[in-house]
Design an enzyme around this catalytic site. Structure first.
Site, PDB file in Angstrom:
ATOM      1  CB  CYS A   2      -0.865   0.041   1.256  1.00 29.82           C
ATOM      2  SG  CYS A   2      -1.816  -1.451   1.522  1.00 29.82           S
ATOM      3  NE  ARG A  27       4.263   1.888  -1.282  1.00 31.57           N
ATOM      4  CZ  ARG A  27       5.367   1.217  -0.991  1.00 31.57           C
ATOM      5  NH1 ARG A  27       6.415   1.344  -1.748  1.00 31.57           N
ATOM      6  NH2 ARG A  27       5.409   0.425   0.054  1.00 31.57           N
ATOM      7  CD1 TRP A  75      -1.614  -5.792  -3.336  1.00 27.84           C
ATOM      8  CD2 TRP A  75      -2.806  -4.640  -4.821  1.00 27.84           C
ATOM      9  NE1 TRP A  75      -1.806  -6.593  -4.428  1.00 27.84           N
ATOM     10  CE2 TRP A  75      -2.530  -5.912  -5.359  1.00 27.84           C
ATOM     11  CE3 TRP A  75      -3.562  -3.741  -5.582  1.00 27.84           C
ATOM     12  CZ2 TRP A  75      -2.963  -6.314  -6.612  1.00 27.84           C
ATOM     13  CZ3 TRP A  75      -3.989  -4.137  -6.831  1.00 27.84           C
ATOM     14  CH2 TRP A  75      -3.684  -5.392  -7.339  1.00 27.84           C
ATOM     15  CG  ASN A 101       2.809  -0.497   3.084  1.00 26.11           C
ATOM     16  OD1 ASN A 101       2.279  -1.517   2.644  1.00 26.11           O
ATOM     17  ND2 ASN A 101       4.015  -0.116   2.745  1.00 26.11           N
ATOM     18  N   GLY A 102       1.274  -2.794   5.412  1.00 28.70           N
ATOM     19  CA  GLY A 102       1.911  -3.970   6.013  1.00 28.70           C
ATOM     20  C   GLY A 102       0.873  -4.979   6.464  1.00 28.70           C
ATOM     21  CD  GLU A 488      10.824  -9.262 -18.617  1.00 31.05           C
ATOM     22  OE1 GLU A 488      10.627 -10.150 -17.783  1.00 31.05           O
ATOM     23  OE2 GLU A 488      10.458  -8.085 -18.456  1.00 31.05           O
ATOM     24  CE  LYS A 492       7.146  -6.846 -18.447  1.00 30.96           C
ATOM     25  NZ  LYS A 492       8.295  -6.990 -17.626  1.00 30.96           N
ATOM     26  CD  GLU A 495       4.171  -7.776 -16.217  1.00 31.36           C
ATOM     27  OE1 GLU A 495       4.017  -7.779 -14.997  1.00 31.36           O
ATOM     28  OE2 GLU A 495       5.276  -7.590 -16.755  1.00 31.36           O
ATOM     29  CG  HIS A 511      12.005 -31.993 -25.961  1.00 34.83           C
ATOM     30  ND1 HIS A 511      12.392 -33.297 -26.168  1.00 34.83           N
ATOM     31  CD2 HIS A 511      13.056 -31.218 -26.297  1.00 34.83           C
ATOM     32  CE1 HIS A 511      13.653 -33.310 -26.591  1.00 34.83           C
ATOM     33  NE2 HIS A 511      14.075 -32.051 -26.688  1.00 34.83           N
ATOM     34  CE  LYS A 610       7.583  -0.880 -10.772  1.00 33.47           C
ATOM     35  NZ  LYS A 610       7.828  -1.644 -12.007  1.00 33.47           N
TER      36      LYS A 610
HETATM   37  C1  F6R Z   1       7.021  -7.872 -14.027  1.00 33.14           C
HETATM   38  C2  F6R Z   1       7.253  -7.366 -12.700  1.00 33.14           C
HETATM   39  C3  F6R Z   1       7.403  -8.330 -11.567  1.00 33.14           C
HETATM   40  C4  F6R Z   1       8.632  -7.944 -10.734  1.00 33.14           C
HETATM   41  C5  F6R Z   1       8.732  -8.836  -9.492  1.00 33.14           C
HETATM   42  C6  F6R Z   1       9.966  -8.533  -8.684  1.00 33.14           C
HETATM   43  O1  F6R Z   1       6.956  -6.860 -14.961  1.00 33.14           O
HETATM   44  O2  F6R Z   1       7.339  -6.203 -12.505  1.00 33.14           O
HETATM   45  O3  F6R Z   1       7.498  -9.637 -12.028  1.00 33.14           O
HETATM   46  O4  F6R Z   1       9.765  -8.073 -11.542  1.00 33.14           O
HETATM   47  O5  F6R Z   1       7.595  -8.670  -8.697  1.00 33.14           O
HETATM   48  O6  F6R Z   1       9.976  -7.213  -8.253  1.00 33.14           O
HETATM   49  P1  F6R Z   1      11.296  -6.505  -7.759  1.00 33.14           P
HETATM   50  O7  F6R Z   1      12.236  -6.463  -8.894  1.00 33.14           O
HETATM   51  O8  F6R Z   1      10.850  -5.151  -7.315  1.00 33.14           O
HETATM   52  O9  F6R Z   1      11.826  -7.343  -6.630  1.00 33.14           O
END
Ligand code: F6R
Length: 613
Positions: A2, A27, A75, A101-102, A488, A492, A495, A511, A610
């Site tokens: 949050c 957040r 969140w 937040n927590g 990756e 992308k 998500e 396979h 995030k």
């Molecule tokens: C994907 C994404 C997440 C973060 C993951 C780790 O686009 O953003 O998969 O890469 O949650 O986050 P960090 O790097 O902040 O530890």
């Protein structure tokens, strides 16, 4: 995760806190709320939804005038996202109000105890339990707010960054931190409280980052008093000068933060190696490595721990470290590693990668590795973050704030830092020839310009996105250094567009995944000239024979793939080990355009935050 924001001072507090919440929406964004003290009583408004929904509701319901306010963007962890569970939360008397937040892990037993003493609860949240616990302590022990917060927190198990306001003490806000970030902006007889410094950047560049298990009484005229929550000892405030500026955190003419951050990559990569890489003199300087070089050189192996996109950067690093520095590398999901009983010795070096520096699984994995005697090195973007502080040493990526939920510039700058480390170790170990070392440094310096060039394909990529936006499934294939880029690319797309996508090493296709291929299956294949090119071309032929649609990411001037693929996207030529820094760019743009065409919320995709704390 949050976001929390607070203000106490001489200005109208509401606009400051509201704008701050907008900046912290990365957040969490399932509900939001704000409380303002107007000199007599607390006005409070909260709602399920985004900060913009809160803004609408406030217009209709609330008198926003006042010079003290606290706000929250949520969140959900305890209790579904709805108006009642949104923060801020009142205590039973209505005199105290809190944002948090927590997670309070022992909230259930505390709640039971409070209920037995007559307290009632409106929400399902752990936070409402905490504010009533504080009120209970305040009444029973007859202590001031700060002391009550301290006594209550000593009964709490869990994580928190909190701000508490008591209308009987309108000149102060009490804040505390354990496991969640909390920054205090210090102005001229005004103070700002926030999960990171972005909400107060235009007001002050002076910030105090609370450490875990610290609390602060933020008091007008009297200033800030910091104490350790457990021991009650007083801590002298350490005021830092912030280097960030406002332009870095606004969209700057781009439609979305993600697009802005994709386009920032040439500069972000430059910022990552600036001051560290000197190709002319053949030097790499990185204090975190230089000061600990023996640990790295004597390491049995390197274990990389990370999650999500950062884990993909770790996989790229595995190829680079092994190829250049000849050090064995294992790459682990932090979320698995922390719950296993991994074999770690004092001769292992652990590299933890995290954009936010707050990912709970990565943090826990670091603590586990440290407890077993390993040396832990952090690669983080957010300065002063929990992971940056928890590791023995580290290197920042210097990518600037990444606000779009989907990681883009974090990935390429992480790879840049890890490449610098691998090259430095290779040089020290003598596992790379002098000329190859110099060649790598020169090529790395050319990468920002080449990323710039790859970005020029944007219009072409948009057209391809339009053709494949309605696909239900997509495959991403790559080999060697570009296998993690395939993973990756698929992540992308998943998500932000919600299209199902899988990444595979190209040779694994036969396979199993090849059974999926028919005329409806777009297959994105990374087929750059260096690195198993002929083998990838054979994989493409196999897909073609099964009528799959092929979109090749190829080296400029490629002819072979062009003649078989349905579309190609060119990237400039570079060394194989550096190619992920270029091949990833078109895949980011493809996902972005598909998501925009599908009218998805690109910067705040559903179900994601995030940072997963
Ligand atoms: C994907 C994404 C997440 C973060 C993951 C780790 O686009 O953003 O998969 O890469 O949650 O986050 P960090 O790097 O902040 O530890």
């Amino acid at each position: 995760m949050c976001g929390i924001v607070g203000y106490i001072g001489h200005r109208e507090a509401f606009p400051i806190v509201l704008e701050g919440l907008k900046r912290l929406e990365y957040r969490g964004y399932d509900s939001a709320g704000i409380a303002v003290y107007n000199g007599e009583h607390i006005e409070l408004c909260k709602t399920k939804g985004k900060v913009s929904d809160l803004e609408d509701k406030v217009k209709a319901e609330m008198n926003t005038s006042g010079t003290v306010a606290i706000g929250h963007t949520r969140w959900a962890t305890h209790g579904v996202p709805n108006d009642v569970n949104s923060h801020p939360h009142y205590s039973n008397s209505g005199e105290l109000v809190i944002i948090h937040n927590g997670i309070i892990e022992n909230y259930a037993s505390l709640k039971k105890e409070l209920i037995s003493r007559g307290y009632t609860f409106k929400s399902d949240t752990d936070t409402e339990v905490l504010i009533n616990l504080i009120e209970d302590v305040q009444k029973n022990e007859n202590v001031k707010l700060g002391k009550a917060v301290q006594i209550a927190l000593n009964q709490v198990i869990g994580a928190y960054a909190i701000a508490v306001f008591d209308k009987k003490k309108p000149n102060e806000i009490v804040v505390a931190k354990l496991g969640s970030p909390l920054a205090i902006g210090v102005g001229e007889n005004e103070f700002f409280i926030a999960s990171d410094a972005t909400p107060f950047l235009e007001y002050t560049k002076k910030a105090i980052y609370l450490e875990d298990e610290q609390m602060a009484i933020v008091r007008l005229k009297k200033g800030i008093k910091i104490r350790k929550i457990k021991t009650d000892s007083v801590v002298a405030p350490y005021v830092q000068e912030l280097q960030m500026n406002l332009e870095q955190i606004v969209k700057g003419g781009y439609e979305h933060f993600m697009l802005k951050e994709i386009h920032e990559q040439p500069n972000a990569i430059k910022d990552t190696y600036r001051g560290r890489l000197n190709a002319k003199e053949g030097l790499i300087r990185m204090a975190g490595i230089d000061d600990n070089i023996e640990r790295f050189l004597n390491a049995n192996r390197i274990i990389i721990i990370a999650c999500g996109t950062s884990w993909h950067a770790g996989l790229v690093a595995e190829y680079i470290f092994e190829d250049l520095a000849r050090i064995p590398v294992e790459v682990e999901y932090a979320s698995e590693f922390r719950y296993r009983n991994p074999v770690i010795t004092e001769n292992d070096v652990v590299i933890a990668i995290s954009q936010s520096g707050e990912t709970a699984d990565t943090l826990a994995a670091i603590k586990l590795a440290k407890s077993k005697g390993a040396f832990v090195f952090g690669v983080c973007n957010v300065v002063g973050s929990s992971i940056a502080r928890e590791t023995h040493a580290g290197a920042y990526t210097h990518a600037g704030p990444e606000i779009g939920v989907a990681s883009t510039k974090a990935f390429t700058t992480q790879i840049t830092v890890l490449t610098l480390i691998a090259l430095k170790l290779a040089k020290e170990k003598g596992s790379i020839s002098h000329s190859n070392f110099h060649y790598h440094l020169q090529e790395l310096e050319l990468i920002p310009a080449k990323v710039e060039k790859a970005l020029l394909q944007d219009d072409h990529i948009k057209k391809i996105a339009d053709i494949y936006k309605d696909a239900k499934n997509c495959l991403y294939l790559g080999r060697g250094f570009n296998f993690p880029v395939a993973l990756e690319g698929a992540l992308k797309l998943k998500e932000i567009s919600y299209i199902h996508a899988e990444g595979y090493p190209a040779a694994e296709m036969k396979h199993g995944p090849i059974a999926l291929i028919d005329e409806h299956m777009p297959v994105f294949v990374i087929a750059t000239k260096k690195g198993h090119y002929e083998k990838v071309v054979s994989n493409i032929e196999e897909i073609k024979a099964r009528k799959g649609k092929i979109i090749g990411i190829v080296t400029e001037g490629d002819e072979a793939v062009k003649s078989i693929a349905d579309h190609v996207i060119e990237v400039p030529e570079t060394l194989e080990s550096l190619s992920p820094l270029l091949t990833t760019i078109p895949l980011q743009l493809l996902s972005y355009h598909i998501a925009v065409l599908l009218e998805r919320n690109v910067d705040q995709p559903r179900n994601l935050a995030k940072s997963v704390t």
